[in-house]
Motif scaffolding. Structure first.
Motif, short mmCIF file in Angstrom:
data_model
loop_
_atom_site.label_atom_id
_atom_site.label_comp_id
_atom_site.label_asym_id
_atom_site.label_seq_id
_atom_site.Cartn_x
_atom_site.Cartn_y
_atom_site.Cartn_z
N THR A 117 0.71 -1.26 -0.14
CA THR A 117 -0.02 0.03 -0.02
C THR A 117 0.75 1.10 -0.04
OG1 THR A 117 -0.16 -0.04 2.44
CG2 THR A 117 -1.97 -1.20 1.08
N PRO A 118 0.23 2.30 -0.75
CA PRO A 118 1.09 3.49 -0.67
C PRO A 118 1.45 4.20 0.89
CG PRO A 118 -0.46 3.61 -2.38
CD PRO A 118 -0.57 2.54 -1.58
N PHE A 119 2.48 4.82 0.96
CA PHE A 119 2.54 5.43 2.05
C PHE A 119 2.89 7.13 1.85
CE2 PHE A 119 6.82 5.16 0.72
CZ PHE A 119 7.56 6.15 1.50
N GLN A 120 2.63 7.90 3.12
CA GLN A 120 3.20 9.19 2.74
C GLN A 120 3.69 9.81 4.16
OE1 GLN A 120 -0.42 8.39 1.85
NE2 GLN A 120 -1.16 8.49 4.06
N ILE A 121 4.70 10.74 4.09
CA ILE A 121 5.06 11.23 5.23
C ILE A 121 4.55 12.62 5.66
CG2 ILE A 121 7.35 12.26 6.28
CD1 ILE A 121 8.88 10.47 4.57
N GLU A 122 3.45 12.77 6.89
CA GLU A 122 2.97 13.63 7.36
C GLU A 122 3.35 14.09 8.44
OE1 GLU A 122 -1.09 12.63 7.19
OE2 GLU A 122 -1.31 12.40 4.95
N ASN A 123 3.99 15.46 8.67
CA ASN A 123 4.73 15.85 9.83
C ASN A 123 5.60 15.23 10.35
OD1 ASN A 123 2.57 18.25 9.94
ND2 ASN A 123 1.03 16.67 10.83
N GLU A 124 6.37 14.74 9.32
CA GLU A 124 7.52 13.82 9.71
C GLU A 124 7.28 12.62 10.17
OE1 GLU A 124 10.60 14.81 8.84
OE2 GLU A 124 9.64 16.56 8.20
N LYS A 125 5.94 12.10 9.99
CA LYS A 125 5.50 10.64 10.31
C LYS A 125 5.13 10.00 9.24
CE LYS A 125 5.37 12.25 14.83
NZ LYS A 125 5.65 13.96 14.30
N TYR A 126 5.35 8.56 9.40
CA TYR A 126 5.27 7.58 8.30
C TYR A 126 3.86 7.15 8.37
CZ TYR A 126 10.09 7.20 6.92
OH TYR A 126 11.28 7.29 6.25
N THR A 127 2.89 7.45 7.48
CA THR A 127 1.29 7.04 7.49
C THR A 127 0.87 6.53 6.32
OG1 THR A 127 0.58 9.19 6.56
CG2 THR A 127 0.92 9.06 8.91
N THR A 128 -0.05 5.62 6.20
CA THR A 128 -0.74 5.02 5.23
C THR A 128 -2.22 4.82 5.55
OG1 THR A 128 -0.92 3.18 3.63
CG2 THR A 128 -0.38 2.81 5.81
#
Length: 359
Positions: free
Chosen positions: A305-316
């Motif tokens: 699954t794709p992930f993203q970095i939001e506010n320096e946190k790894y999320t998906t």
């Protein structure tokens, strides 16, 4: 990632003295693993990813202890266990898993409750700050050791667990199932073992509670339509994609977990639970093999699954994009989902059988 490079990664983590230093290592390792997941997926990658997560979390706790000692708080006043719940408790974390954790401490004649809570609240704040720096977002459901509910003495946890068991409301059952996946990542394994024994002893003596656990277990349905079509996302940026987390992975995890609770299996890993169910003769080798295959597919696709970095946190968001659902992936996914549907039916019949025997 070969064995030697894993050794070097783990060595770098153990030798880290600061959270920022470990964040650099995590970012580098993340990219290395991501390439393997995209281009040459192997089942053992999941084990290696969780090995790295464990090492990062364990070193974070050690550094937090040192920081408190340097500030004059001293060493931990009593034995404690830092526990992981959710996918961390099951050793099934992805590269971008969030924080699901708690802390259990032993009571002491030397220190009163308030003194112990002050120390462990402070320790927890340092640990969670470190995990924040490393890029682990806090649990959205507040299942985290900064929440006093998940930071208690052993007797506090025991009493809380008994309240949940004796009053099996929807929310209490949800907490019980969360607790069923906990494991000690650092500290006193004995504290964790005592709480687990109390949980399983109660369930064995009061098997009617399994009926309450069942409804929550089956809450997330396998995302396959009546005509064996994938139930995909209809709206938003994930339109046409598939929710692999809640449409496949979680339903399988939930089903196997309840069967393990029913049989008093203390293991938290889904694969280990299946293995022990087979060893105990509770399921046939063929059924166990089918479950293992389906769960392996769910893990593989979840890691894609794709992930993203939001506010320096790894999320998906735990969803496969529409473009990822090619013919090969759809075939794999349908195989996984069909087995998942059979598993949910199997779990329902297993719990109903207990109810009939009691009746």
């Amino acid at each position: 990632m070969n064995h030697l490079s894993m050794e070097r990664v783990l060595e770098r983590i153990v030798q880290s003295e600061q959270f920022d230093e470990m964040r650099v290592t995590r970012d580098q390792v993340h990219e290395m693993f991501r390439e393997h997941l995209l281009f040459s997926y192997k089942p053992e990658l999941g084990s290696q990813i969780n090995q790295v997560h464990d090492a990062l979390i364990q070193r974070t706790i050690e550094i937090a202890e040192h920081l408190l000692e340097d500030e004059g708080y001293g060493k931990p006043p009593t034995p404690y266990a830092f526990i992981l719940l959710g996918s961390g408790g099951r050793r099934e974390q992805t590269l971008w898993s969030d924080q699901d954790n708690g802390l259990i401490y032993e009571e002491s004649d030397q220190y009163d409750h308030e003194e112990l809570d002050v120390y462990f609240e402070k320790l927890t704040s340092y640990i969670l700050h470190g995990l924040d720096v490393l890029g682990y977002p806090p649990c959205e459901g507040n299942v985290i050791s900064s929440n006093p509910q998940w930071r208690q003495s052993l007797s506090g946890y025991h009493d809380m667990m008994l309240r949940w068991l004796e009053e099996p409301t929807w929310e209490n059952v949800r907490y019980l199932l969360i607790l069923a996946d906990f494991r000690c990542i650092y500290g006193s394994k004995d504290l964790v073992a005592k709480l687990k024994h109390a949980f399983f002893d109660y369930v064995q003596e009061h098997q009617h509670v399994l009926k309450h656990l069942l409804s929550n277990t089956l809450h997330h349905k396998i995302s396959l339509g009546v005509f064996r079509n994938l139930i995909t996302e209809r709206y938003g940026e994930d339109a046409g994609g598939f929710d692999i987390k809640y449409g496949a992975y979680i339903p399988i995890v939930n089903g196997i977990r309840l069967l393990a609770i029913q049989e008093g299996i203390a293991a938290t890993s889904t694969m280990e639970r299946i293995s022990q169910l087979k060893q105990l003769g509770k399921v046939s080798e063929q059924i166990a093999k089918d479950w293992e295959t389906a769960f392996g597919i769910a893990l593989q696709l979840r890691d894609m699954t794709p992930f993203q970095i939001e506010n320096e946190k790894y999320t998906t968001r735990g969803k496969l994009r529409a473009v990822q659902l090619n013919k090969e992936t759809r075939i794999l996914l349908k195989r996984c989902l069909l087995t998942g549907m059979d598993l949910q039916k199997y779990v329902m019949k297993s719990i109903e059988h207990i109810e009939r025997e009691k009746g």
